[in-house]
Design a protein around this motif. Structure first.
Motif, PDB file in Angstrom:
ATOM      1  N   HIS A 114      35.853  19.189  37.251  1.00  0.00           N
ATOM      2  CA  HIS A 114      34.414  19.025  37.037  1.00  0.00           C
ATOM      3  C   HIS A 114      34.155  17.532  37.226  1.00  0.00           C
ATOM      4  O   HIS A 114      34.281  16.756  36.295  1.00  0.00           O
ATOM      5  CB  HIS A 114      34.068  19.484  35.622  1.00  0.00           C
ATOM      6  CG  HIS A 114      32.615  19.326  35.283  1.00  0.00           C
ATOM      7  ND1 HIS A 114      32.021  18.106  35.051  1.00  0.00           N
ATOM      8  CD2 HIS A 114      31.638  20.244  35.128  1.00  0.00           C
ATOM      9  CE1 HIS A 114      30.753  18.277  34.765  1.00  0.00           C
ATOM     10  NE2 HIS A 114      30.487  19.554  34.803  1.00  0.00           N
ATOM     11  N   LEU A 115      33.864  17.172  38.466  1.00  0.00           N
ATOM     12  CA  LEU A 115      33.698  15.743  38.743  1.00  0.00           C
ATOM     13  C   LEU A 115      32.232  15.371  38.703  1.00  0.00           C
ATOM     14  O   LEU A 115      31.361  16.176  38.995  1.00  0.00           O
ATOM     15  CB  LEU A 115      34.273  15.410  40.123  1.00  0.00           C
ATOM     16  CG  LEU A 115      35.734  15.808  40.322  1.00  0.00           C
ATOM     17  CD1 LEU A 115      36.163  15.510  41.744  1.00  0.00           C
ATOM     18  CD2 LEU A 115      36.620  15.074  39.347  1.00  0.00           C
ATOM     19  N   ALA A 116      31.977  14.128  38.340  1.00  0.00           N
ATOM     20  CA  ALA A 116      30.592  13.672  38.276  1.00  0.00           C
ATOM     21  C   ALA A 116      30.023  13.534  39.679  1.00  0.00           C
ATOM     22  O   ALA A 116      30.742  13.270  40.631  1.00  0.00           O
ATOM     23  CB  ALA A 116      30.530  12.311  37.577  1.00  0.00           C
ATOM     24  N   SER A 117      28.724  13.684  39.760  1.00  0.00           N
ATOM     25  CA  SER A 117      28.071  13.521  41.060  1.00  0.00           C
ATOM     26  C   SER A 117      28.208  12.075  41.504  1.00  0.00           C
ATOM     27  O   SER A 117      28.430  11.184  40.686  1.00  0.00           O
ATOM     28  CB  SER A 117      26.599  13.882  40.942  1.00  0.00           C
ATOM     29  OG  SER A 117      25.993  13.070  39.959  1.00  0.00           O
ATOM     30  N   ASP A 118      28.049  11.864  42.796  1.00  0.00           N
ATOM     31  CA  ASP A 118      28.282  10.527  43.340  1.00  0.00           C
ATOM     32  C   ASP A 118      27.409   9.459  42.708  1.00  0.00           C
ATOM     33  O   ASP A 118      27.875   8.366  42.399  1.00  0.00           O
ATOM     34  CB  ASP A 118      28.044  10.536  44.859  1.00  0.00           C
ATOM     35  CG  ASP A 118      29.315  10.913  45.597  1.00  0.00           C
ATOM     36  OD1 ASP A 118      29.225  11.394  46.738  1.00  0.00           O
ATOM     37  OD2 ASP A 118      30.406  10.725  45.007  1.00  0.00           O
ATOM     38  N   ASP A 119      26.116   9.776  42.532  1.00  0.00           N
ATOM     39  CA  ASP A 119      25.246   8.718  42.006  1.00  0.00           C
ATOM     40  C   ASP A 119      25.525   8.425  40.544  1.00  0.00           C
ATOM     41  O   ASP A 119      25.462   7.274  40.120  1.00  0.00           O
ATOM     42  CB  ASP A 119      23.758   9.030  42.234  1.00  0.00           C
ATOM     43  CG  ASP A 119      23.475  10.507  42.146  1.00  0.00           C
ATOM     44  OD1 ASP A 119      22.351  10.862  41.815  1.00  0.00           O
ATOM     45  OD2 ASP A 119      24.399  11.306  42.445  1.00  0.00           O
ATOM     46  N   LEU A 120      25.900   9.451  39.780  1.00  0.00           N
ATOM     47  CA  LEU A 120      26.253   9.187  38.381  1.00  0.00           C
ATOM     48  C   LEU A 120      27.518   8.339  38.317  1.00  0.00           C
ATOM     49  O   LEU A 120      27.626   7.416  37.514  1.00  0.00           O
ATOM     50  CB  LEU A 120      26.457  10.510  37.630  1.00  0.00           C
ATOM     51  CG  LEU A 120      26.787  10.366  36.147  1.00  0.00           C
ATOM     52  CD1 LEU A 120      25.696   9.607  35.427  1.00  0.00           C
ATOM     53  CD2 LEU A 120      26.972  11.718  35.509  1.00  0.00           C
ATOM     54  N   TYR A 121      28.446   8.650  39.212  1.00  0.00           N
ATOM     55  CA  TYR A 121      29.686   7.876  39.240  1.00  0.00           C
ATOM     56  C   TYR A 121      29.398   6.432  39.618  1.00  0.00           C
ATOM     57  O   TYR A 121      29.939   5.490  39.032  1.00  0.00           O
ATOM     58  CB  TYR A 121      30.658   8.507  40.233  1.00  0.00           C
ATOM     59  CG  TYR A 121      32.068   8.001  40.106  1.00  0.00           C
ATOM     60  CD1 TYR A 121      32.658   7.276  41.126  1.00  0.00           C
ATOM     61  CD2 TYR A 121      32.805   8.240  38.952  1.00  0.00           C
ATOM     62  CE1 TYR A 121      33.949   6.808  41.016  1.00  0.00           C
ATOM     63  CE2 TYR A 121      34.095   7.769  38.829  1.00  0.00           C
ATOM     64  CZ  TYR A 121      34.667   7.058  39.861  1.00  0.00           C
ATOM     65  OH  TYR A 121      35.945   6.585  39.740  1.00  0.00           O
ATOM     66  N   LYS A 122      28.528   6.284  40.617  1.00  0.00           N
ATOM     67  CA  LYS A 122      28.159   4.919  41.041  1.00  0.00           C
ATOM     68  C   LYS A 122      27.495   4.170  39.905  1.00  0.00           C
ATOM     69  O   LYS A 122      27.733   2.980  39.702  1.00  0.00           O
ATOM     70  CB  LYS A 122      27.199   4.989  42.234  1.00  0.00           C
ATOM     71  CG  LYS A 122      27.893   5.088  43.536  1.00  0.00           C
ATOM     72  CD  LYS A 122      27.077   4.444  44.656  1.00  0.00           C
ATOM     73  CE  LYS A 122      27.728   4.761  45.984  1.00  0.00           C
ATOM     74  NZ  LYS A 122      26.941   5.643  46.828  1.00  0.00           N
ATOM     75  N   LEU A 123      26.642   4.890  39.168  1.00  0.00           N
ATOM     76  CA  LEU A 123      25.944   4.257  38.043  1.00  0.00           C
ATOM     77  C   LEU A 123      26.937   3.788  36.995  1.00  0.00           C
ATOM     78  O   LEU A 123      26.804   2.712  36.425  1.00  0.00           O
ATOM     79  CB  LEU A 123      24.957   5.266  37.430  1.00  0.00           C
ATOM     80  CG  LEU A 123      24.095   4.764  36.286  1.00  0.00           C
ATOM     81  CD1 LEU A 123      23.113   3.747  36.796  1.00  0.00           C
ATOM     82  CD2 LEU A 123      23.354   5.911  35.652  1.00  0.00           C
ATOM     83  N   SER A 124      27.967   4.613  36.767  1.00  0.00           N
ATOM     84  CA  SER A 124      28.936   4.236  35.748  1.00  0.00           C
ATOM     85  C   SER A 124      29.802   3.075  36.204  1.00  0.00           C
ATOM     86  O   SER A 124      30.293   2.318  35.383  1.00  0.00           O
ATOM     87  CB  SER A 124      29.819   5.429  35.404  1.00  0.00           C
ATOM     88  OG  SER A 124      30.610   5.759  36.519  1.00  0.00           O
ATOM     89  N   LEU A 125      29.963   2.925  37.525  1.00  0.00           N
ATOM     90  CA  LEU A 125      30.778   1.822  38.018  1.00  0.00           C
ATOM     91  C   LEU A 125      30.030   0.503  37.991  1.00  0.00           C
ATOM     92  O   LEU A 125      30.643  -0.554  38.073  1.00  0.00           O
ATOM     93  CB  LEU A 125      31.201   2.073  39.468  1.00  0.00           C
ATOM     94  CG  LEU A 125      32.313   3.067  39.716  1.00  0.00           C
ATOM     95  CD1 LEU A 125      32.453   3.289  41.196  1.00  0.00           C
ATOM     96  CD2 LEU A 125      33.607   2.569  39.152  1.00  0.00           C
ATOM     97  N   LYS A 126      28.703   0.592  37.858  1.00  0.00           N
ATOM     98  CA  LYS A 126      27.893  -0.619  37.967  1.00  0.00           C
ATOM     99  C   LYS A 126      28.262  -1.620  36.889  1.00  0.00           C
ATOM    100  O   LYS A 126      28.273  -1.301  35.711  1.00  0.00           O
ATOM    101  CB  LYS A 126      26.426  -0.216  37.799  1.00  0.00           C
ATOM    102  CG  LYS A 126      25.503  -0.941  38.678  1.00  0.00           C
ATOM    103  CD  LYS A 126      24.114  -0.406  38.485  1.00  0.00           C
ATOM    104  CE  LYS A 126      23.181  -1.156  39.404  1.00  0.00           C
ATOM    105  NZ  LYS A 126      21.823  -0.785  39.213  1.00  0.00           N
ATOM    106  N   GLN A 127      28.552  -2.857  37.305  1.00  0.00           N
ATOM    107  CA  GLN A 127      28.879  -3.891  36.345  1.00  0.00           C
ATOM    108  C   GLN A 127      27.667  -4.793  36.170  1.00  0.00           C
ATOM    109  O   GLN A 127      27.007  -5.104  37.141  1.00  0.00           O
ATOM    110  CB  GLN A 127      30.063  -4.730  36.846  1.00  0.00           C
ATOM    111  CG  GLN A 127      31.317  -3.924  37.100  1.00  0.00           C
ATOM    112  CD  GLN A 127      31.951  -3.430  35.827  1.00  0.00           C
ATOM    113  OE1 GLN A 127      31.622  -3.879  34.744  1.00  0.00           O
ATOM    114  NE2 GLN A 127      32.852  -2.487  35.957  1.00  0.00           N
ATOM    115  N   PRO A 128      27.392  -5.241  34.954  1.00  0.00           N
ATOM    116  CA  PRO A 128      26.241  -6.118  34.764  1.00  0.00           C
ATOM    117  C   PRO A 128      26.459  -7.464  35.432  1.00  0.00           C
ATOM    118  O   PRO A 128      27.595  -7.882  35.643  1.00  0.00           O
ATOM    119  CB  PRO A 128      26.144  -6.274  33.250  1.00  0.00           C
ATOM    120  CG  PRO A 128      27.490  -5.973  32.765  1.00  0.00           C
ATOM    121  CD  PRO A 128      28.093  -4.994  33.699  1.00  0.00           C
TER     122      PRO A 128
END
Lengths: 304, 327
Positions: free
Chosen positions: A227-241
């Motif tokens: 059950h993998l996260a969708s691409d944009d959610l994954y990208k959002l989680s990778l985002k560094q401040p």
């Protein structure tokens, strides 16, 4: 602390909440190890061993929790919120999926990725009668196999396993303390996880020779559901401040070969006011002096 | 002869070096990818699938060999990092790890900056910035001076200056003619009679019974101060002075019965003329301001019934109590 509906009334409560709030540099991820409604001995032993490896950044839940993570994630999210854990390992067993392990991680207390692995063979820490390394050692992680780069699911699994076993991020490490290594080999649709204790032997030169001794838990895993996260959610989680980016120092540049260049800005110099008396390089050398003296008549003529 | 032996020695030394290095070199088809910050190595070489198929100790041995090779490479890389002896010469060798390069997802979303407080919003609007606190002793101060005394003195001066400015502002506001006394009930030496009277009245009325039982001051007027201050219409009580009411009624009847007109025309006209002159003078003074309304009104005035002679105007509302006509 900004979005607190109940303001903390004691300093201890305030510290507790500050530890859990989102930060620029995050805390080490904690893992929760949960037993399902029908967990058997194997799965329980696996959870216990992983807990031993991941101490103190793990919590092992003693009681059985009757949930199905792939159907309903609310219970997991509730646990995650209560114990502030963003990694989880859920063990269960039934006829259709024997010795089942669901490894997963959370983002903002919601499930990000979940991968179901089946344990085909398990050798516990207790079964291998060798010396163990101390608790809390940061392990070295090695992934062998081209599948880990090619297949998307394996790539996420690799990322998940790194996240799980990584431990705290440290700026420096004692070279003699590199004792533990976790080696994952992906071959033939199976993933072999082996843990070794590292022995550093003399090799004659600075870098020691490595000898490995089988130590900790060894698992033979097979990938089941994901059950993998969708691409944009994954990208959002990778985002560094932005605050984490290293600040660029002005007037310093690097070239391809690694040389560092600096720029110095000078004000306009009045060349007529330059002190040339103190510059040794501008002094006349004896050869030049004799050339000049030949032209003019010296006061005293030197007899050869 | 010597040259040959030297060559031999050098060759032997080189072989020894190579021997040592062989123990730590590992041959790999593809280079590993390293992330030293995470102590991570990724081997993209496909492992020998056929050899690993058969279960048993052979597989374990193969896996172990593979692990040993990979670990050797990783440790070599780690040992090449800049290292120093922590805690003096005898301490352990510690290597400086670089930042981890493998991107892993965050645990929680990055923190949002907290919204500015009310003060911060106001300060931003007005352009107020935080003034850096100057040091206790300003540069170039006299070393002999007592700093604490200086601070105390300066504070006293500041307080006195602020107080003076405040009172000046109050006086300015009061002089401008505010109806409400700006600083009520503060006796200064410069209050005039009206203000004092007003203030005294306010003070008298500020009791629980609204001044009804307050003893009067020696020179104060005896009557109770009218609540409206004499502005609105006042009606006399119904059953008050019977004699006055009787005389008033009789006078009214007399005027109604007499044939002579009550209005004295000459007197009325003279009065009107005088009034017009006065208004013209006032209008000439304030010529710049528009006095149109007044002029217009002035012209209308002769049309209306002139003022009645004598003094008092009859109160229009009062009707004779009983039918009054006749005798």
């Amino acid at each position: 602390l900004i979005y607190c509906y109940r303001k903390p009334k004691t300093k201890r409560a305030k510290r507790f909440l500050e530890k859990r709030e989102p930060k620029l540099n995050e805390n080490t991820k904690n893992a929760m190890l949960i037993k399902g409604g029908n967990a058997n001995l194997t799965v329980t032993a696996v959870l216990k061993d992983i807990y031993a490896v991941k101490k103190p950044f793990a919590v092992l839940y003693k009681r059985k929790n009757i949930t199905r993570p792939f159907e309903d994630q609310t219970s997991l999210e509730f646990f995650s919120k209560k114990s502030d854990c963003s990694l989880f390992l859920f063990g269960s067993h039934n006829k259709k999926r024997p010795n089942n392990l669901i490894i997963g991680r959370m983002f903002d207390y919601h499930v990000l990725d979940m991968i179901e692995l089946g344990v085909e063979k398990f050798v516990s820490l207790k079964d291998i009668k060798n010396s163990k390394c101390p608790e809390g050692t940061k392990p070295m992680l090695i992934f062998a196999g081209d599948v880990f780069d090619v297949n998307e699911e394996y790539r996420r699994l690799k990322s998940l396993l790194i996240d799980f076993f990584r431990g705290p991020t440290v700026p420096s490490i004692r070279l003699a303390g590199l004792e533990y290594v976790l080696h994952f080999t992906a071959v033939d649709g199976k993933i072999y996880m082996r843990s070794y204790k590292v022995l550093l032997k003399k090799s004659g030169c600075k870098i020691p020779r490595i000898e490995l001794e089988e130590m900790g838990p060894s698992l033979d895993l097979v990938m089941r559901r994901t059950h993998l996260a969708s691409d944009d959610l994954y990208k959002l989680s990778l985002k560094q401040p932005k605050g984490l980016k290293p600040k660029k120092k002005k007037n310093i540049s690097h070239d391809v070969f690694g040389t560092t260049y600096g720029r110095i800005h000078m004000q306009k110099q009045d060349l007529s006011k330059l002190q040339t008396r103190k510059m040794k390089g501008l002094k006349k050398r004896p050869a030049e002096k004799s050339a000049e003296d030949d032209g003019t008549t010296p006061k005293k003529s030197k007899s050869a | 002869m010597a040259a040959v032996r030297v060559e031999e020695v050098l060759a032997a030394a080189e072989e020894q070096e190579a021997e040592k290095r062989r123990s730590i070199t590992v041959e790999k088809e593809l280079e590993l990818e390293y992330d030293l910050g995470n102590l991570l190595a990724v081997d993209p070489n496909p492992p020998p699938a056929a050899a690993l198929r058969g279960a048993g100790p052979r597989r374990e041995a193969l896996l172990r060999a593979l692990a040993r090779d990979n670990t050797q490479l990783l440790v070599s890389r780690l040992w090449e990092l800049p290292a120093e002896r922590a805690g003096g010469a005898g301490g352990p060798l510690v290597a400086q790890l670089p930042e981890p390069t493998f991107r892993l997802p965050r645990e929680k979303p990055p923190p949002k900056p907290r919204p500015p407080t009310r003060w911060e919003q106001v300060a931003r609007l007005k352009g107020i910035r935080r003034k850096k606190k100057t040091s206790l002793v300003p540069a170039g101060a006299d070393p002999e001076e007592d700093q604490f005394a200086r601070l105390r003195r300066e504070k006293r001066e500041r307080v006195a200056r602020n107080e003076l400015n405040r009172l000046r502002n109050l006086a300015r506001a009061h002089r401008a003619g505010s109806a409400v006394p700006a600083a009520p009930l503060h006796p200064t030496g410069h209050q005039d009679r009206d203000e004092l009277r007003r203030v005294a009245r306010v003070a008298r009325v500020s009791t629980a019974s609204l001044g009804r039982f307050q003893p009067r001051l020696p020179k104060e007027s005896a009557e109770p101060p009218s609540r409206s201050g004499g502005k609105k219409r006042r009606f006399e009580p119904l059953l008050g002075n019977l004699a006055a009411e009787r005389s008033r009624q009789l006078e009214l009847l007399r005027d109604m019965g007499s044939k002579k007109p009550v209005l004295d025309i000459t007197r009325a006209v003279n009065k009107q003329l005088r009034q017009e002159e006065a208004e013209a003078a006032a209008a000439n003074k304030g010529k710049k301001q528009s006095k149109r309304g007044k002029r217009g009104r002035r012209q209308q005035r002769p049309g209306r019934s002139g003022k009645k002679s004598g003094g008092r105007r009859q109160p229009q509302q009062q009707k004779p109590a009983g039918g009054g006509a006749g005798g």
